[in-house]
Design an enzyme around this catalytic site. Structure first.
Site, PDB file in Angstrom:
ATOM      1  N   THR A 121       1.117  -1.360   0.194  1.00  9.07           N
ATOM      2  CA  THR A 121      -0.065  -0.028  -0.230  1.00  9.07           C
ATOM      3  C   THR A 121       1.004   1.197  -0.110  1.00  9.07           C
ATOM      4  O   THR A 121       2.112   1.318   0.591  1.00  9.07           O
ATOM      5  CB  THR A 121      -1.103  -0.027   1.503  1.00  9.07           C
ATOM      6  OG1 THR A 121      -1.988   1.028   1.091  1.00  9.07           O
ATOM      7  CG2 THR A 121      -0.181  -0.672   2.268  1.00  9.07           C
ATOM      8  N   ASP A 122       0.160   2.557  -0.672  1.00  9.37           N
ATOM      9  CA  ASP A 122       0.832   3.796  -0.357  1.00  9.37           C
ATOM     10  C   ASP A 122       0.964   4.074   0.768  1.00  9.37           C
ATOM     11  O   ASP A 122       2.429   4.468   1.027  1.00  9.37           O
ATOM     12  CB  ASP A 122       0.433   4.570  -1.202  1.00  9.37           C
ATOM     13  CG  ASP A 122      -1.287   5.012  -1.009  1.00  9.37           C
ATOM     14  OD1 ASP A 122      -1.884   4.377  -0.192  1.00  9.37           O
ATOM     15  OD2 ASP A 122      -2.064   5.536  -1.483  1.00  9.37           O
ATOM     16  N   GLU A 123       0.258   3.490   1.678  1.00 10.09           N
ATOM     17  CA  GLU A 123       0.154   4.077   3.199  1.00 10.09           C
ATOM     18  C   GLU A 123       1.780   4.098   3.577  1.00 10.09           C
ATOM     19  O   GLU A 123       2.259   4.430   5.107  1.00 10.09           O
ATOM     20  CB  GLU A 123      -0.816   3.248   4.252  1.00 10.09           C
ATOM     21  CG  GLU A 123      -2.453   3.798   3.762  1.00 10.09           C
ATOM     22  CD  GLU A 123      -3.378   3.512   4.620  1.00 10.09           C
ATOM     23  OE1 GLU A 123      -2.815   3.732   5.871  1.00 10.09           O
ATOM     24  OE2 GLU A 123      -4.396   3.983   3.494  1.00 10.09           O
ATOM     25  N   LYS A 149       2.466  -3.395   7.102  1.00 10.02           N
ATOM     26  CA  LYS A 149       3.066  -3.357   5.336  1.00 10.02           C
ATOM     27  C   LYS A 149       4.034  -2.935   5.568  1.00 10.02           C
ATOM     28  O   LYS A 149       4.810  -3.786   4.555  1.00 10.02           O
ATOM     29  CB  LYS A 149       1.157  -2.359   4.994  1.00 10.02           C
ATOM     30  CG  LYS A 149      -0.064  -3.113   5.214  1.00 10.02           C
ATOM     31  CD  LYS A 149      -0.225  -4.300   4.660  1.00 10.02           C
ATOM     32  CE  LYS A 149      -0.164  -4.601   2.762  1.00 10.02           C
ATOM     33  NZ  LYS A 149      -0.710  -6.101   2.077  1.00 10.02           N
TER      34      LYS A 149
HETATM   35  N1  LIG Z   1      -8.360  -2.351  -0.209  1.00 10.43           N
HETATM   36  C1  LIG Z   1      -7.540  -0.600  -0.978  1.00 10.43           C
HETATM   37  O1  LIG Z   1      -7.713   0.350  -0.773  1.00 10.43           O
HETATM   38  C2  LIG Z   1      -5.582  -1.150  -0.529  1.00 10.43           C
HETATM   39  C3  LIG Z   1      -4.944  -0.868  -0.965  1.00 10.43           C
HETATM   40  C4  LIG Z   1      -3.528  -0.954  -1.338  1.00 10.43           C
HETATM   41  C5  LIG Z   1      -3.380  -1.960  -1.144  1.00 10.43           C
HETATM   42  N2  LIG Z   1      -4.390  -2.752   0.569  1.00 10.43           N
HETATM   43  C6  LIG Z   1      -3.445  -4.166   0.183  1.00 10.43           C
HETATM   44  O2  LIG Z   1      -4.314  -5.094  -0.714  1.00 10.43           O
HETATM   45  C7  LIG Z   1      -4.481  -5.824   0.134  1.00 10.43           C
HETATM   46  C8  LIG Z   1      -6.120  -7.095  -0.413  1.00 10.43           C
HETATM   47  O3  LIG Z   1      -6.915  -5.785   0.083  1.00 10.43           O
HETATM   48  P1  LIG Z   1      -8.384  -5.579   0.496  1.00 10.43           P
HETATM   49  O4  LIG Z   1      -9.145  -4.281   0.364  1.00 10.43           O
HETATM   50  O5  LIG Z   1      -8.752  -6.416  -0.611  1.00 10.43           O
HETATM   51  O6  LIG Z   1      -8.711  -6.065   2.165  1.00 10.43           O
HETATM   52  P2  LIG Z   1      -9.611  -8.005   2.605  1.00 10.43           P
HETATM   53  O7  LIG Z   1      -9.269  -6.840   4.096  1.00 10.43           O
HETATM   54  O8  LIG Z   1     -10.936  -6.953   2.090  1.00 10.43           O
HETATM   55  O9  LIG Z   1      -9.391  -8.119   2.664  1.00 10.43           O
HETATM   56  C9  LIG Z   1      -8.327  -9.268   2.808  1.00 10.43           C
HETATM   57  C10 LIG Z   1      -8.496 -10.554   2.173  1.00 10.43           C
HETATM   58  O10 LIG Z   1      -7.875 -11.667   3.242  1.00 10.43           O
HETATM   59  C11 LIG Z   1      -8.076 -12.321   4.223  1.00 10.43           C
HETATM   60  N3  LIG Z   1      -7.126 -13.094   5.276  1.00 10.43           N
HETATM   61  C12 LIG Z   1      -7.432 -12.017   6.394  1.00 10.43           C
HETATM   62  N4  LIG Z   1      -6.421 -12.821   7.289  1.00 10.43           N
HETATM   63  C13 LIG Z   1      -5.958 -13.673   6.871  1.00 10.43           C
HETATM   64  C14 LIG Z   1      -4.738 -15.061   7.636  1.00 10.43           C
HETATM   65  N5  LIG Z   1      -4.409 -14.857   8.068  1.00 10.43           N
HETATM   66  N6  LIG Z   1      -4.768 -16.030   6.528  1.00 10.43           N
HETATM   67  C15 LIG Z   1      -5.762 -16.155   5.101  1.00 10.43           C
HETATM   68  N7  LIG Z   1      -6.908 -14.836   4.653  1.00 10.43           N
HETATM   69  C16 LIG Z   1      -6.868 -14.344   5.426  1.00 10.43           C
HETATM   70  C17 LIG Z   1      -9.170 -12.099   4.948  1.00 10.43           C
HETATM   71  O11 LIG Z   1     -10.669 -13.199   5.009  1.00 10.43           O
HETATM   72  C18 LIG Z   1      -9.944 -11.037   3.258  1.00 10.43           C
HETATM   73  O12 LIG Z   1     -10.698 -13.006   2.328  1.00 10.43           O
HETATM   74  C19 LIG Z   1      -4.110  -6.236   1.026  1.00 10.43           C
HETATM   75  O13 LIG Z   1      -2.739  -6.519   1.676  1.00 10.43           O
HETATM   76  C20 LIG Z   1      -3.670  -4.585   1.578  1.00 10.43           C
HETATM   77  O14 LIG Z   1      -3.059  -3.973   2.964  1.00 10.43           O
HETATM   78  C21 LIG Z   1      -5.522  -2.358  -0.274  1.00 10.43           C
END
Ligand SMILES: NC(=O)c1ccc[n+]([C@@H]2O[C@H](COP(=O)([O-])OP(=O)(O)OC[C@H]3O[C@@H](n4cnc5c(N)ncnc54)[C@H](O)[C@@H]3O)[C@@H](O)[C@H]2O)c1
Length: 330
Positions: A121-123, A149
């Site tokens: 993430t950009d964070e 992260k």
């Molecule tokens: N949503 C955003 O705006 C955003 C932006 C930048 C980066 N990200 C990164 O992208 C990735 C996905 O984000 P998202 O928004 O889809 O998240 P989300 O919270 O919607 O989904 C996370 C998924 O991971 C699974 N999970 C959590 N802990 C787990 C574990 N211990 N073992 C197996 N599965 C597990 C959950 O069940 C869920 O299905 C993350 O790594 C997040 O840091 C998200």
């Protein structure tokens, strides 16, 4: 190509799996997901019976995970605890999943010689008042989510240097689109407005974020999967930035609701003022963001209007966090 996608039942992962299976009908995907509150197999109904798709309910922290990953080309790690508000009152689970879970998967990559792509993430760069961070900028995270992260990113890059496993780190800005868990900012604003509930805005509402439609991010990950240079970090953003209050106002306008639904609430501790990243590296690989914010927001609002049952069920669940103010415990 045979891919392991972790966290594929969440927002970005499920969009990515559907995108890849449609674009590459001969690719095979194993989706490993623990199904936390954020994981939802309804997000994958369209591919449930696709013979190239398999699902395994498993925690990425489980030490025996390597027994389930054989003959795969790439592990793409989406699995994470991902909500900053939850990180403030329950940081331990973030350290466990986001750092230890990533380490556990890196060990599988190392032992079985599988390429590793970390979805970051950009964070991790922290806040920037003016200008934008490129991939060489130092990491300066502000909360337990972004610091977990950041820790994971550093481990991935260390595995590249120490063990020469093939890696990429992808740092994207805020995503929005269909199937995003309604605790997150844009779906919370849309669904509260649809229910005529207040739209909670932290502090003065002038926090600024860059927003990318989830499909554009899936396309960026696809480009890096096929053309990414080994060991490299790639920033991914639409480079479109807007304040939180303006996003809420746009949503209310598009839904024909009044602005008095907006409610300013006590600020989130450690709240970064502004995120901004430069994306020259991924643009050189031929990627560009295609969906502008107005179009993407319209598509997202339409999806939440048409899929009320999906989000109403989530919001009725006890695990649902309406916002930080009500849940933070000292
Ligand atoms: N949503 C955003 O705006 C955003 C932006 C930048 C980066 N990200 C990164 O992208 C990735 C996905 O984000 P998202 O928004 O889809 O998240 P989300 O919270 O919607 O989904 C996370 C998924 O991971 C699974 N999970 C959590 N802990 C787990 C574990 N211990 N073992 C197996 N599965 C597990 C959950 O069940 C869920 O299905 C993350 O790594 C997040 O840091 C998200």
């Amino acid at each position: 190509m045979k891919l392991v996608v972790t966290g594929g039942a969440g927002f970005i992962g499920s969009n990515f799996i559907k995108y890849i299976l449609e674009k590459y009908p001969d690719y095979k995907i194993l989706n490993i997901d623990k199904l936390t509150y954020a994981g939802n197999l309804e997000n994958l109904k369209e591919v449930e019976f696709n013979s190239n798709y398999k699902f395994l309910k498993k925690d990425i922290c489980d030490l025996d995970i390597e027994d389930f990953i054989d003959n795969y080309d790439v592990i793409i790690n989406f699995a994470a605890e991902s909500h900053v508000d939850r990180a403030i009152y329950q940081p331990d689970i973030f350290l466990k999943t986001d750092i230890f879970g990533t380490f556990n998967l890196l060990e599988v990559s190392r032992k079985k010689n599988i390429r590793f792509i970390q979805i970051s993430t950009d964070e991790v760069y922290g806040s920037i008042e003016e200008g934008s961070f490129d991939e060489k900028a130092p990491l300066n995270p502000s909360n337990p989510y972004s610091s977990s992260k950041a820790g994971a990113d550093l481990l991935v890059l260390a595995y590249f240097k120490t063990y020469r496993i093939s890696v990429n780190v992808i740092r994207s800005c805020n995503n929005y689109g269909p199937h995003q868990y309604p605790e997150k900012f844009i779906p919370l604003m849309i669904t509260n407005a649809l229910e005529d509930k207040k739209l909670p805005i932290y502090g003065d509402g002038l926090y600024k974020r860059e927003w990318i439609f989830v499909l554009d991010n899936c396309k960026a990950i696809d480009v890096i999967l096929h053309k990414g240079k080994d060991g490299e970090i790639y920033n991914v953003s639409s480079e479109f930035s807007i304040t939180n209050i303006e996003v809420a106002q746009k949503i209310l306008k598009l839904l024909g609701k009044k602005e008095d639904l907006i409610e300013f609430v006590k600020d989130r501790p450690g709240h970064d003022r502004r995120y901004s990243i430069k994306c020259e590296k991924i643009k050189k690989l031929g990627w560009a963001s295609e969906i502008d914010f107005e179009t993407g927001l319209g598509l997202t609002i339409k999806w939440y209007i048409e899929n009320k049952k999906w989000w109403q069920k989530i919001k009725e669940n006890k695990q649902f966090l309406s916002h930080y103010k009500k849940t933070y415990k000292k």
